[in-house]
Structures are given as C-alpha cells and as structure tokens.
Design a protein around this motif. Structure first.
Motif, PDB file in Angstrom:
ATOM      1  N   UNK A 150       0.833  -1.216   0.000  1.00  0.00           N
ATOM      2  CA  UNK A 150       0.000   0.000   0.000  1.00  0.00           C
ATOM      3  C   UNK A 150       0.863   1.260   0.000  1.00  0.00           C
ATOM      4  N   UNK A 151       1.888   1.273   0.846  1.00  0.00           N
ATOM      5  CA  UNK A 151       2.741   2.477   0.945  1.00  0.00           C
ATOM      6  C   UNK A 151       3.523   2.698  -0.352  1.00  0.00           C
ATOM      7  N   UNK A 152       4.052   1.602  -0.910  1.00  0.00           N
ATOM      8  CA  UNK A 152       4.833   1.723  -2.157  1.00  0.00           C
ATOM      9  C   UNK A 152       3.923   2.145  -3.309  1.00  0.00           C
ATOM     10  N   UNK A 153       2.745   1.559  -3.375  1.00  0.00           N
ATOM     11  CA  UNK A 153       1.773   1.937  -4.413  1.00  0.00           C
ATOM     12  C   UNK A 153       1.476   3.437  -4.328  1.00  0.00           C
ATOM     13  N   UNK A 154       1.209   3.931  -3.108  1.00  0.00           N
ATOM     14  CA  UNK A 154       0.890   5.357  -2.939  1.00  0.00           C
ATOM     15  C   UNK A 154       2.068   6.230  -3.364  1.00  0.00           C
ATOM     16  N   UNK A 155       3.280   5.784  -3.064  1.00  0.00           N
ATOM     17  CA  UNK A 155       4.464   6.565  -3.433  1.00  0.00           C
ATOM     18  C   UNK A 155       4.620   6.613  -4.953  1.00  0.00           C
ATOM     19  N   UNK A 156       4.401   5.477  -5.613  1.00  0.00           N
ATOM     20  CA  UNK A 156       4.510   5.438  -7.075  1.00  0.00           C
ATOM     21  C   UNK A 156       3.441   6.337  -7.709  1.00  0.00           C
ATOM     22  N   UNK A 157       2.229   6.271  -7.196  1.00  0.00           N
ATOM     23  CA  UNK A 157       1.145   7.094  -7.735  1.00  0.00           C
ATOM     24  C   UNK A 157       1.461   8.579  -7.581  1.00  0.00           C
ATOM     25  N   UNK A 158       2.055   8.922  -6.444  1.00  0.00           N
ATOM     26  CA  UNK A 158       2.356  10.325  -6.171  1.00  0.00           C
ATOM     27  C   UNK A 158       3.506  10.819  -7.050  1.00  0.00           C
ATOM     28  N   UNK A 159       4.501   9.958  -7.247  1.00  0.00           N
ATOM     29  CA  UNK A 159       5.738  10.424  -7.874  1.00  0.00           C
ATOM     30  C   UNK A 159       5.763  10.176  -9.386  1.00  0.00           C
ATOM     31  N   UNK A 160       4.974   9.235  -9.885  1.00  0.00           N
ATOM     32  CA  UNK A 160       4.893   8.912 -11.316  1.00  0.00           C
ATOM     33  C   UNK A 160       6.262   8.722 -11.956  1.00  0.00           C
ATOM     34  N   UNK A 161       7.028   7.741 -11.480  1.00  0.00           N
ATOM     35  CA  UNK A 161       8.395   7.565 -11.981  1.00  0.00           C
ATOM     36  C   UNK A 161       8.441   6.935 -13.381  1.00  0.00           C
ATOM     37  N   UNK A 162       9.445   7.354 -14.157  1.00  0.00           N
ATOM     38  CA  UNK A 162       9.740   6.671 -15.428  1.00  0.00           C
ATOM     39  C   UNK A 162      10.551   5.414 -15.162  1.00  0.00           C
ATOM     40  N   UNK A 163      11.430   5.501 -14.172  1.00  0.00           N
ATOM     41  CA  UNK A 163      12.287   4.360 -13.827  1.00  0.00           C
ATOM     42  C   UNK A 163      12.151   4.046 -12.342  1.00  0.00           C
ATOM     43  N   UNK A 164      12.169   2.752 -12.048  1.00  0.00           N
ATOM     44  CA  UNK A 164      12.089   2.312 -10.657  1.00  0.00           C
ATOM     45  C   UNK A 164      13.251   1.351 -10.401  1.00  0.00           C
ATOM     46  N   UNK A 165      14.051   1.667  -9.410  1.00  0.00           N
ATOM     47  CA  UNK A 165      15.179   0.807  -9.025  1.00  0.00           C
ATOM     48  C   UNK A 165      14.805   0.015  -7.788  1.00  0.00           C
ATOM     49  N   UNK A 166      15.129  -1.264  -7.803  1.00  0.00           N
ATOM     50  CA  UNK A 166      14.752  -2.150  -6.697  1.00  0.00           C
ATOM     51  C   UNK A 166      15.793  -3.260  -6.580  1.00  0.00           C
ATOM     52  N   UNK A 167      15.886  -3.911  -5.428  1.00  0.00           N
ATOM     53  CA  UNK A 167      16.883  -4.982  -5.305  1.00  0.00           C
ATOM     54  C   UNK A 167      16.543  -6.152  -6.214  1.00  0.00           C
ATOM     55  N   UNK A 168      17.572  -6.868  -6.614  1.00  0.00           N
ATOM     56  CA  UNK A 168      17.383  -8.028  -7.495  1.00  0.00           C
ATOM     57  C   UNK A 168      16.536  -9.107  -6.820  1.00  0.00           C
ATOM     58  N   UNK A 169      15.749  -9.785  -7.626  1.00  0.00           N
ATOM     59  CA  UNK A 169      14.829 -10.814  -7.116  1.00  0.00           C
ATOM     60  C   UNK A 169      15.549 -11.988  -6.458  1.00  0.00           C
ATOM     61  N   UNK A 170      16.827 -12.188  -6.752  1.00  0.00           N
ATOM     62  CA  UNK A 170      17.585 -13.286  -6.123  1.00  0.00           C
ATOM     63  C   UNK A 170      18.603 -12.738  -5.126  1.00  0.00           C
ATOM     64  N   UNK A 171      18.281 -11.646  -4.465  1.00  0.00           N
ATOM     65  CA  UNK A 171      19.295 -10.960  -3.668  1.00  0.00           C
ATOM     66  C   UNK A 171      19.517 -11.543  -2.264  1.00  0.00           C
ATOM     67  N   UNK A 172      19.120 -12.767  -2.043  1.00  0.00           N
ATOM     68  CA  UNK A 172      19.551 -13.583  -0.903  1.00  0.00           C
ATOM     69  C   UNK A 172      18.985 -13.203   0.462  1.00  0.00           C
ATOM     70  N   UNK A 173      19.017 -11.920   0.821  1.00  0.00           N
ATOM     71  CA  UNK A 173      18.572 -11.511   2.147  1.00  0.00           C
ATOM     72  C   UNK A 173      17.059 -11.297   2.117  1.00  0.00           C
TER      73      UNK A 173
END
Ligand SMILES: [Zn+2]
Length: 273
Positions: free
Chosen positions: A123-146
């Motif tokens: 919910x919080x991430x969705x609201x942030x994306x809606x507010x900021x309308x990013x062209x690019x989103x950086x996030x940790x890799x799906x196999x990032x172990x932790x």
C-alpha cells in the motif's frame, strides 16, 4: 584469491560485457526516478553511481528506504540509537550523491521483518509510485539472498502491477554478489550439496545473463565512495570496537570490492499495464 577463481570471474565479467546492452537508462532533466532500498546503504551499494549521474543531469529522484535498519548491530547498540544513527547517515549520503535530505523517504518498517508487513508495504509503495509517477524504478534483485531484499523486490513489483502505469524496472544486485565465484559464497542457506550447486548456477546466470543493463559510473565513482563512507555504522567500527561488524568483513573484503568498480549492472524489465 585463487588464480582459477580470478580467471573465472574475469571470464564471466567479459561474457556479461558481451551480452550487455550499453547504457539504456534515462539521464535527462525531465526523467523521474524512484529508488527502493531495503536498508539505508543499499541504494548506494547497488546504484549510487547511477543516482549521482542522474542527479547531475537534473533528474527528479526520490530514495525510499523500506526498513529502519535497527537490526544490523543489535547485540552491540540499542535499536533506537542505531535507527537514529543510520537515518542521519542516509542524509549525509544523500548530499554526497547530489540529492537533499528531503529526497529520502523513510517507510520505517521493522528491519529483518518486512515480510510480516507485506500488505501494508505494498500500500505504501503503491501510494508513493502514484504520487511520484516515476519513469524508472530501481529495486533490489529478485535473487538478492537476504529476506528484506527479496521481499522489497516482491512488494515493489506487486505495487507496480497495481498501478495503471508503464515503468521501467531496474533490479540491482547487492547480496547476490556474495556468491561463488565472486566470493567464496554464503552457503548457510543450502541444505544439501545439490541444492547448493544449483543455487550457485542460478546466481551466476542471474548476474551474467539477466543483469544486462549496465552503467559506467567512473565519472562519479568518487561521489559513490563518499556516500558509502557516509554510512559510518556500516563502514567503520563504531567507537573503535573490534567486535563491531562492517561490510569489509564480508568475504574478507571481496564483497565490498564489487561495489567500488566502474560498472553498475541491472536486470531491466519494461512494465506495461
Ligand atoms: Zn540491505
């Protein structure tokens, strides 16, 4: 380091360069960028150079820190003190990268336990994306172990799917680099030899063949290193305490060295609703 492992690493990095697609990332004054970091410091480790380049180009950038970072030294310092310390460090890191303290958003979920707050986090991430309308989103890799890293990946991708927006997703590896052959590897999750070998092969495939978007950050490497040094609790032994763990302890420094090079790599996917 063993000579054969060194040769293998050089060979794999050469293969990665061959299959890489150059610099496909937006670097213009009207680009908008959201960076999701599981803990304060992951944004610098994974994409600090890319952030600095974009900041220089005048892109709009916000860094969203998912958890409060309370757990990294829990046996050595009160959790509230560490939370305050890491937050102050993040603000110093922001300045080194060419951002301001206001460009950091702290969601303050409990460190090490993000998976327990999945629905609230989406919910919080969705609201942030809606507010900021990013062209690019950086996030940790799906196999990032932790756990918090993999969970941040899941949360962000679920939130993106919920939006009706197109966005380019760029997954940066952090703990994935703590795999053989890059380091001697973290094998404590493997229950048997076969799973361990299969896991290692999948990690190599992910880093070499899936992380094909690369950015040359040599022009701003000094800024990335300064931002990394701003995370004093992770880089220096607090109060000179020899028992205080730092990132340079991981794999005898091989892990940290991965982030002090000219290249940052990403797994890129373009999301369309
Ligand atoms: Zn982290």
């Amino acid at each position: 380091m063993n000579k054969w492992r060194r040769l293998l690493i050089d060979g794999l990095l050469a293969v990665n360069r061959l299959v890489s697609s150059g610099e496909p990332l937006l670097r213009t004054h009207n680009a908008s960028v959201l960076v999701f970091a599981p803990h304060p410091d992951d944004e610098v480790l994974g994409c600090g150079g890319t952030i600095a380049l974009k900041a220089q180009a005048g892109a709009r950038i916000k860094v969203v820190v998912m958890t409060d970072g309370r757990a990294s030294h829990r046996a050595l310092i009160a959790e509230n003190d560490l939370i305050k310390m890491r937050r102050a460090e993040a603000k110093d890191a922001a300045l080194e990268l060419g951002l301001t303290a206001e460009d950091y958003i702290f969601l303050d979920f409990e460190d090490h336990r993000l998976h327990q707050y999945r629905s609230a986090a989406i919910d919080r991430v969705f609201a942030t994306i809606e507010q900021f309308e990013p062209d690019e989103i950086y996030l940790p890799n799906r196999r990032d172990k932790i756990s918090d890293h993999v969970e941040t990946n899941r949360v962000v991708r679920a939130a993106v799917r919920r939006t009706n927006r197109s966005a380019r997703l760029l997954e940066y590896p952090v703990w994935l680099w703590n795999s053989w052959p890059w380091t001697l590897g973290n094998t404590r999750y493997a229950s048997d030899k076969v799973r361990q070998v299969l896991g290692t092969v999948r990690d190599i495939v992910e880093l070499v063949f899936m992380c094909r978007a690369k950015v040359n950050v040599s022009a701003v490497l000094h800024l990335k290193l300064a931002a990394l040094a701003a995370y004093r609790s992770q880089i220096y032994r607090f109060g000179g305490n020899p028992r205080w763990p730092v990132l340079a302890d991981v794999a005898d420094g091989e892990f940290l060295r991965r982030f002090k090079t000219d290249i940052e790599v990403f797994r890129r996917t373009d999301h369309h609703p």
